[in-house]
Design a protein around this motif. Sequence first.
Motif, PDB file in Angstrom:
ATOM      1  N   ARG A 167     -27.187  18.697  42.446  1.00 51.53           N
ATOM      2  CA  ARG A 167     -26.672  18.626  41.228  1.00 51.53           C
ATOM      3  C   ARG A 167     -27.506  18.087  40.200  1.00 51.53           C
ATOM      4  O   ARG A 167     -27.748  18.524  39.150  1.00 51.53           O
ATOM      5  CB  ARG A 167     -25.370  17.905  41.060  1.00 51.53           C
ATOM      6  CG  ARG A 167     -24.505  18.033  39.990  1.00 51.53           C
ATOM      7  CD  ARG A 167     -23.326  16.988  39.815  1.00 51.53           C
ATOM      8  NE  ARG A 167     -23.647  15.820  39.911  1.00 51.53           N
ATOM      9  CZ  ARG A 167     -22.845  14.653  39.860  1.00 51.53           C
ATOM     10  NH1 ARG A 167     -21.564  14.916  39.624  1.00 51.53           N
ATOM     11  NH2 ARG A 167     -23.323  13.350  39.844  1.00 51.53           N
ATOM     12  N   THR A 168     -28.327  16.924  40.675  1.00 48.02           N
ATOM     13  CA  THR A 168     -29.227  16.228  39.571  1.00 48.02           C
ATOM     14  C   THR A 168     -30.397  16.947  39.469  1.00 48.02           C
ATOM     15  O   THR A 168     -30.923  17.112  38.418  1.00 48.02           O
ATOM     16  CB  THR A 168     -29.691  15.011  40.289  1.00 48.02           C
ATOM     17  OG1 THR A 168     -28.443  14.210  40.588  1.00 48.02           O
ATOM     18  CG2 THR A 168     -30.780  14.247  39.346  1.00 48.02           C
ATOM     19  N   LEU A 169     -30.966  18.085  40.262  1.00 48.30           N
ATOM     20  CA  LEU A 169     -32.087  18.690  40.030  1.00 48.30           C
ATOM     21  C   LEU A 169     -31.807  19.633  38.848  1.00 48.30           C
ATOM     22  O   LEU A 169     -32.701  20.021  38.088  1.00 48.30           O
ATOM     23  CB  LEU A 169     -32.229  19.728  41.420  1.00 48.30           C
ATOM     24  CG  LEU A 169     -33.114  18.959  42.348  1.00 48.30           C
ATOM     25  CD1 LEU A 169     -32.937  20.156  43.639  1.00 48.30           C
ATOM     26  CD2 LEU A 169     -34.366  18.620  41.964  1.00 48.30           C
ATOM     27  N   THR A 170     -30.756  19.975  38.461  1.00 49.77           N
ATOM     28  CA  THR A 170     -30.523  20.892  37.401  1.00 49.77           C
ATOM     29  C   THR A 170     -29.825  20.211  36.266  1.00 49.77           C
ATOM     30  O   THR A 170     -29.590  20.939  35.429  1.00 49.77           O
ATOM     31  CB  THR A 170     -29.072  21.780  37.918  1.00 49.77           C
ATOM     32  OG1 THR A 170     -27.976  21.079  38.020  1.00 49.77           O
ATOM     33  CG2 THR A 170     -29.183  22.740  39.049  1.00 49.77           C
ATOM     34  N   ARG A 171     -30.273  18.874  36.146  1.00 51.01           N
ATOM     35  CA  ARG A 171     -29.648  18.058  34.938  1.00 51.01           C
ATOM     36  C   ARG A 171     -30.900  17.554  34.338  1.00 51.01           C
ATOM     37  O   ARG A 171     -31.991  17.336  34.846  1.00 51.01           O
ATOM     38  CB  ARG A 171     -28.772  17.048  35.270  1.00 51.01           C
ATOM     39  CG  ARG A 171     -27.406  17.713  35.782  1.00 51.01           C
ATOM     40  CD  ARG A 171     -26.244  16.563  36.152  1.00 51.01           C
ATOM     41  NE  ARG A 171     -25.006  16.805  36.234  1.00 51.01           N
ATOM     42  CZ  ARG A 171     -24.095  16.055  36.533  1.00 51.01           C
ATOM     43  NH1 ARG A 171     -24.178  14.876  36.463  1.00 51.01           N
ATOM     44  NH2 ARG A 171     -22.813  16.797  36.641  1.00 51.01           N
ATOM     45  N   LYS A 172     -30.653  17.215  32.838  1.00 50.84           N
ATOM     46  CA  LYS A 172     -31.693  16.599  32.157  1.00 50.84           C
ATOM     47  C   LYS A 172     -30.963  15.939  30.844  1.00 50.84           C
ATOM     48  O   LYS A 172     -30.043  16.210  30.545  1.00 50.84           O
ATOM     49  CB  LYS A 172     -32.842  17.409  32.029  1.00 50.84           C
ATOM     50  CG  LYS A 172     -32.237  18.801  31.154  1.00 50.84           C
ATOM     51  CD  LYS A 172     -33.543  19.648  30.689  1.00 50.84           C
ATOM     52  CE  LYS A 172     -33.017  20.956  30.205  1.00 50.84           C
ATOM     53  NZ  LYS A 172     -34.199  21.957  30.088  1.00 50.84           N
ATOM     54  N   MET A 173     -31.775  15.110  30.267  1.00 54.04           N
ATOM     55  CA  MET A 173     -31.248  14.582  29.147  1.00 54.04           C
ATOM     56  C   MET A 173     -32.489  15.063  28.016  1.00 54.04           C
ATOM     57  O   MET A 173     -33.565  14.865  28.113  1.00 54.04           O
ATOM     58  CB  MET A 173     -31.088  13.088  28.934  1.00 54.04           C
ATOM     59  CG  MET A 173     -30.331  12.437  30.275  1.00 54.04           C
ATOM     60  SD  MET A 173     -29.982  10.541  29.965  1.00 54.04           S
ATOM     61  CE  MET A 173     -31.683   9.982  30.065  1.00 54.04           C
ATOM     62  N   VAL A 174     -31.752  15.241  26.786  1.00 55.12           N
ATOM     63  CA  VAL A 174     -32.545  16.003  25.694  1.00 55.12           C
ATOM     64  C   VAL A 174     -31.948  15.418  24.520  1.00 55.12           C
ATOM     65  O   VAL A 174     -30.971  15.500  24.110  1.00 55.12           O
ATOM     66  CB  VAL A 174     -32.396  17.559  25.830  1.00 55.12           C
ATOM     67  CG1 VAL A 174     -33.512  17.998  24.529  1.00 55.12           C
ATOM     68  CG2 VAL A 174     -32.989  18.103  27.132  1.00 55.12           C
ATOM     69  N   VAL A 175     -32.915  15.096  23.740  1.00 58.48           N
ATOM     70  CA  VAL A 175     -32.710  14.652  22.246  1.00 58.48           C
ATOM     71  C   VAL A 175     -33.672  15.820  21.568  1.00 58.48           C
ATOM     72  O   VAL A 175     -34.678  15.722  21.523  1.00 58.48           O
ATOM     73  CB  VAL A 175     -33.180  13.480  21.776  1.00 58.48           C
ATOM     74  CG1 VAL A 175     -32.909  13.225  20.341  1.00 58.48           C
ATOM     75  CG2 VAL A 175     -32.205  12.214  22.472  1.00 58.48           C
ATOM     76  N   GLU A 176     -32.867  16.681  20.813  1.00 58.63           N
ATOM     77  CA  GLU A 176     -33.384  17.605  19.942  1.00 58.63           C
ATOM     78  C   GLU A 176     -32.915  17.860  18.724  1.00 58.63           C
ATOM     79  O   GLU A 176     -31.679  17.978  18.505  1.00 58.63           O
ATOM     80  CB  GLU A 176     -33.521  19.043  20.651  1.00 58.63           C
ATOM     81  CG  GLU A 176     -34.303  20.053  19.977  1.00 58.63           C
ATOM     82  CD  GLU A 176     -34.416  21.205  20.830  1.00 58.63           C
ATOM     83  OE1 GLU A 176     -35.264  22.222  20.533  1.00 58.63           O
ATOM     84  OE2 GLU A 176     -33.528  21.418  21.817  1.00 58.63           O
ATOM     85  N   GLY A 177     -33.449  17.537  17.689  1.00 60.23           N
ATOM     86  CA  GLY A 177     -32.858  17.668  16.228  1.00 60.23           C
ATOM     87  C   GLY A 177     -31.951  16.471  16.051  1.00 60.23           C
ATOM     88  O   GLY A 177     -32.122  15.295  16.314  1.00 60.23           O
TER      89      GLY A 177
END
Length: 277
Positions: A167-177
């Motif tokens: 499950r973690t492999l498919t996740r990420k945190m993103v700040v965009e705009g």
Amino acid sequence: MSDRVVCKPTPWFFLRAAAMIVMFGVFAVLFYKDGKSGYREANLSYFLSESFKKAAEEFTAKGASMSPEEWAAYASTQEVAVPENPELLPVGTEFPIMWPEMLHDHAAMAEKGVSNPKSYFDAYRQESGLAKSPPEQSYTQQKINEQWYVFWICLGLLAVAIFFLLRTLTRKMVVEGDTFQPAGGKAVPIKDLVRLDLRKWSSKGLAMAWANDGSGGERKIRIDGLTYGGFKAEDGEPAEKLMQALKSRFSGEIIEYETDEDESEEALPADASEARD
């Protein structure tokens, strides 16, 4: 500062997940082997070793006065005392189990079997290929069942560890705009964030945020910098970079521990603070 900051799962997370998978996997295999055959083989070794002790007692009591032929004839009729429940012994064990041929040897019994039956049994165990040494006490059915219970627990924990890894492999945190994408959740406009708790950020790499859910309530968001991004200087401290990008676009309440400087400033009288400025 780049407009897009991405934090993917860190090597630290993979190392921890791999360690847990290996640990639960090894435990599951060990308990499976003990439940299926290990404890039964140990039981067989135990009851055979008891027969060597019994033979030593019998030889001391009457065997020494017998001729080699008489002792061999007597020993060949003796059975190993085994439990009534055959499931406590390895599958395929043939009953009755007779005394091993080493115990039929009058001269060997007089020289080795009586003085040190344990050592005599160890020689038999190596010769016969018994893998397990005898335990202090035989294992009961309950003990064997316990190995199966723990095996299933370890197998369940192994499945959970693999699930979280995948499950973690498919996740990420993103700040965009003006948008923040938390790990495992839907993206949220940063303007909808109302509160940011950073009290554990510097010590544990963990922060919490709350956002309006559109129905008058609040949605709680976990920001895990140790799992996603990390704080390694050689990598550019991705998690800290993401947090700074988030804070630069955030206009709500920030909860932080007060620093010593902040506390000392609050302790000063107003005129002293102004004078320092």
